[in-house]
Design an enzyme around this catalytic site. Sequence first.
Site, PDB file in Angstrom:
ATOM      1  N   HIS A 310       0.853  -1.190   0.000  1.00 47.00           N
ATOM      2  CA  HIS A 310       0.000   0.000   0.000  1.00 47.00           C
ATOM      3  C   HIS A 310       0.887   1.237   0.000  1.00 47.00           C
ATOM      4  CE1 HIS A 310      -3.174   2.793   1.155  1.00 47.00           C
ATOM      5  NE2 HIS A 310      -4.000   1.867   0.728  1.00 47.00           N
ATOM      6  N   ASP A 368      -7.898  -5.669   0.418  1.00 46.47           N
ATOM      7  CA  ASP A 368      -8.372  -6.508  -0.688  1.00 46.47           C
ATOM      8  C   ASP A 368      -7.942  -7.957  -0.578  1.00 46.47           C
ATOM      9  OD1 ASP A 368      -9.766  -4.559  -2.021  1.00 46.47           O
ATOM     10  OD2 ASP A 368      -7.937  -3.744  -2.898  1.00 46.47           O
TER      11      ASP A 368
HETATM   12  N1  ACO Z   1       3.976  -7.628  -4.734  1.00 47.98           N
HETATM   13  C1  ACO Z   1       5.303  -7.624  -4.938  1.00 47.98           C
HETATM   14  N2  ACO Z   1       6.083  -6.537  -4.794  1.00 47.98           N
HETATM   15  C2  ACO Z   1       5.495  -5.400  -4.435  1.00 47.98           C
HETATM   16  C3  ACO Z   1       4.107  -5.327  -4.191  1.00 47.98           C
HETATM   17  C4  ACO Z   1       3.338  -6.497  -4.353  1.00 47.98           C
HETATM   18  N3  ACO Z   1       2.023  -6.480  -4.146  1.00 47.98           N
HETATM   19  N4  ACO Z   1       3.783  -4.055  -3.832  1.00 47.98           N
HETATM   20  C5  ACO Z   1       4.922  -3.373  -3.859  1.00 47.98           C
HETATM   21  N5  ACO Z   1       5.967  -4.179  -4.212  1.00 47.98           N
HETATM   22  C6  ACO Z   1       7.385  -3.816  -4.285  1.00 47.98           C
HETATM   23  C7  ACO Z   1       7.671  -2.971  -5.524  1.00 47.98           C
HETATM   24  O1  ACO Z   1       8.022  -3.781  -6.623  1.00 47.98           O
HETATM   25  C8  ACO Z   1       8.809  -2.133  -5.032  1.00 47.98           C
HETATM   26  O2  ACO Z   1       9.983  -2.917  -5.015  1.00 47.98           O
HETATM   27  P1  ACO Z   1      11.444  -2.249  -5.307  1.00 47.98           P
HETATM   28  O3  ACO Z   1      11.642  -1.229  -4.221  1.00 47.98           O
HETATM   29  O4  ACO Z   1      12.384  -3.383  -5.259  1.00 47.98           O
HETATM   30  O5  ACO Z   1      11.336  -1.627  -6.683  1.00 47.98           O
HETATM   31  C9  ACO Z   1       8.461  -1.842  -3.576  1.00 47.98           C
HETATM   32  O6  ACO Z   1       7.665  -2.957  -3.169  1.00 47.98           O
HETATM   33  C10 ACO Z   1       7.701  -0.554  -3.355  1.00 47.98           C
HETATM   34  O7  ACO Z   1       6.500  -0.618  -4.110  1.00 47.98           O
HETATM   35  P2  ACO Z   1       5.919   0.548  -5.002  1.00 47.98           P
HETATM   36  O8  ACO Z   1       5.337  -0.053  -6.248  1.00 47.98           O
HETATM   37  O9  ACO Z   1       6.908   1.649  -5.170  1.00 47.98           O
HETATM   38  O10 ACO Z   1       4.762   1.060  -4.073  1.00 47.98           O
HETATM   39  P3  ACO Z   1       3.564   1.974  -4.481  1.00 47.98           P
HETATM   40  O11 ACO Z   1       3.206   2.756  -3.280  1.00 47.98           O
HETATM   41  O12 ACO Z   1       3.853   2.747  -5.728  1.00 47.98           O
HETATM   42  O13 ACO Z   1       2.405   0.931  -4.846  1.00 47.98           O
HETATM   43  C11 ACO Z   1       0.526  -0.498  -4.671  1.00 47.98           C
HETATM   44  C12 ACO Z   1       1.361   0.600  -3.986  1.00 47.98           C
HETATM   45  C13 ACO Z   1       0.084   0.000  -6.072  1.00 47.98           C
HETATM   46  C14 ACO Z   1      -0.733  -0.740  -3.845  1.00 47.98           C
HETATM   47  C15 ACO Z   1       1.375  -1.786  -4.795  1.00 47.98           C
HETATM   48  O14 ACO Z   1       1.766  -2.224  -3.503  1.00 47.98           O
HETATM   49  C16 ACO Z   1       0.632  -2.902  -5.536  1.00 47.98           C
HETATM   50  O15 ACO Z   1       0.619  -2.923  -6.769  1.00 47.98           O
HETATM   51  N6  ACO Z   1       0.003  -3.858  -4.768  1.00 47.98           N
HETATM   52  C17 ACO Z   1      -0.764  -4.918  -5.392  1.00 47.98           C
HETATM   53  C18 ACO Z   1      -2.119  -4.380  -5.833  1.00 47.98           C
HETATM   54  C19 ACO Z   1      -3.031  -4.132  -4.659  1.00 47.98           C
HETATM   55  O16 ACO Z   1      -3.197  -4.968  -3.769  1.00 47.98           O
HETATM   56  N7  ACO Z   1      -3.710  -2.953  -4.684  1.00 47.98           N
HETATM   57  C20 ACO Z   1      -4.683  -2.591  -3.671  1.00 47.98           C
HETATM   58  C21 ACO Z   1      -4.281  -1.359  -2.941  1.00 47.98           C
HETATM   59  S1  ACO Z   1      -5.397  -1.033  -1.641  1.00 47.98           S
HETATM   60  C22 ACO Z   1      -6.761  -0.373  -2.361  1.00 47.98           C
HETATM   61  O17 ACO Z   1      -6.761   0.200  -3.426  1.00 47.98           O
HETATM   62  C23 ACO Z   1      -8.008  -0.506  -1.599  1.00 47.98           C
END
Ligand code: ACO
Length: 430
Positions: A310, A368
């Site tokens: 998140h 979720d």
């Molecule tokens: N699985 C694997 N790796 C992940 C995940 C994940 N679900 N989420 C983040 N990471 C990793 C990224 O690849 C990144 O790694 P790095 O530093 O080696 O490059 C690091 O963790 C930081 O992640 P970001 O993508 O920079 O975080 P951001 O804040 O931009 O993204 C998000 C947040 C979009 C929610 C992301 O965690 C994601 O895509 N999660 C899966 C989708 C999801 O569950 N969305 C629901 C959100 S809650 C809602 O809307 C109610």
Amino acid sequence: MPHTRLIATLAFSDGTPSVELPIIKGTMGPDVIDVRKLHGQTGRFTYDPGFMSTASCSSAITYIDGDKGELLYRGYPIEQLAVHADYLETCYLLLHGELPTVAQKQAFVDIVTHHTMVHEQMQMFFRGFRRDAHPMAVLTGSVGALSAFYHDSLNIHDPRHRDISATRMIAKLPTLVAMAHRYTQGLPFVYPRNDLSYSANFMHMMFSEEGKPYQVNDVLVRALDRILILHADHEQNASTSTVRLAGSSGANPFACIAAGIACLWGPAHGGANEAALNMLEAIGTPDKIPEFIRQVKDKNSGVKLMGFGHRVYKNYDPRAKLMRETCHEVLEELGLHDEPVFKLAMQLEKIALEDEYFVSRKLYPNVDFYSGIVQRALGIPTPMFTSIFAMARAVGWIAQWNEMISEPDQKIGRPRQLFMGPLPRDCATD
Ligand code: ACO
């Protein structure tokens, strides 16, 4: 109202004179540096794609402390609201700032209940959609169309009109969501029942059959109500920011919320519950978890652990804890405690929470991760999950939109850019 107490000095290494910027303190959370006059003073903009360090507005509605895993609606912890309030009380709180008195609640329930019908012509409108359309496509279109049916309350500068639109939105969304479900299934539409609670009426509109009306089950109705409470608002997330940006131009609330629904549909946002359940089904059995985790950690695979991570929470999402509890209750009630997908989800969560990749990035389950399992147990088909989220979030969107419109110095949202394209050049003349 936010107030300024400190000043930040911004110094430049290229000889540009330093500038002083006010620091605004909120009631809680990080201070913000007010950069509104920065361009006027220096000719420079700030650069923050993805809003990593930018507060886009001030708000008094919802507060999140992502490090603590804390979520408050108007100051009340989500854990308390989930137990002591129902969804319509939560709506009242988000819209008006206080929980309702008994009389206020009764009046609010009454007005919402008596606005659940949609214009009969909406049925014709629905028939224009393909039967196999995704419910979110149908919802985006039909909510946008509400502005064509209810244009008697679209004067956004009139608080009374805004109030009527808010009531209509909260009251009619469940009807439209249920219609979207029944339309894609080829089932006849079911009219709302005014004698049922908000959530029970939704179940009735979704699941009643000819000669076999929906039998209200209090545990399942309460579970749906909890899903709605947990999703009701979440401060300046992508869809809420979309609603605010659309509304900043003076667009009507139905159009703005249609824009919010479109944004919510994306798999990185509200589409994640559907994606999480699909992911669990694709993994299939616990012995496949290690291989799946390996793929998630491989940056080239494009695989993510859906329902994890998140932008704000760097701790367990408090909503995920409540959703896991609800998941237990629902599966117990339905005699599905051995449901393989739920067991798989718990094993996957345990393994991920102990894995260095997730620990070092502070990736925890979000709301979720479990909400898809609960919704499926309630009988809601997977493609409908995001529509349920939209139905719940409508109140947050409208409360945030209303807050923005009510601000005396409200301005159209207009971000600037860092231009990286070609320098001026001429078209060839020969
Ligand atoms: N699985 C694997 N790796 C992940 C995940 C994940 N679900 N989420 C983040 N990471 C990793 C990224 O690849 C990144 O790694 P790095 O530093 O080696 O490059 C690091 O963790 C930081 O992640 P970001 O993508 O920079 O975080 P951001 O804040 O931009 O993204 C998000 C947040 C979009 C929610 C992301 O965690 C994601 O895509 N999660 C899966 C989708 C999801 O569950 N969305 C629901 C959100 S809650 C809602 O809307 C109610």
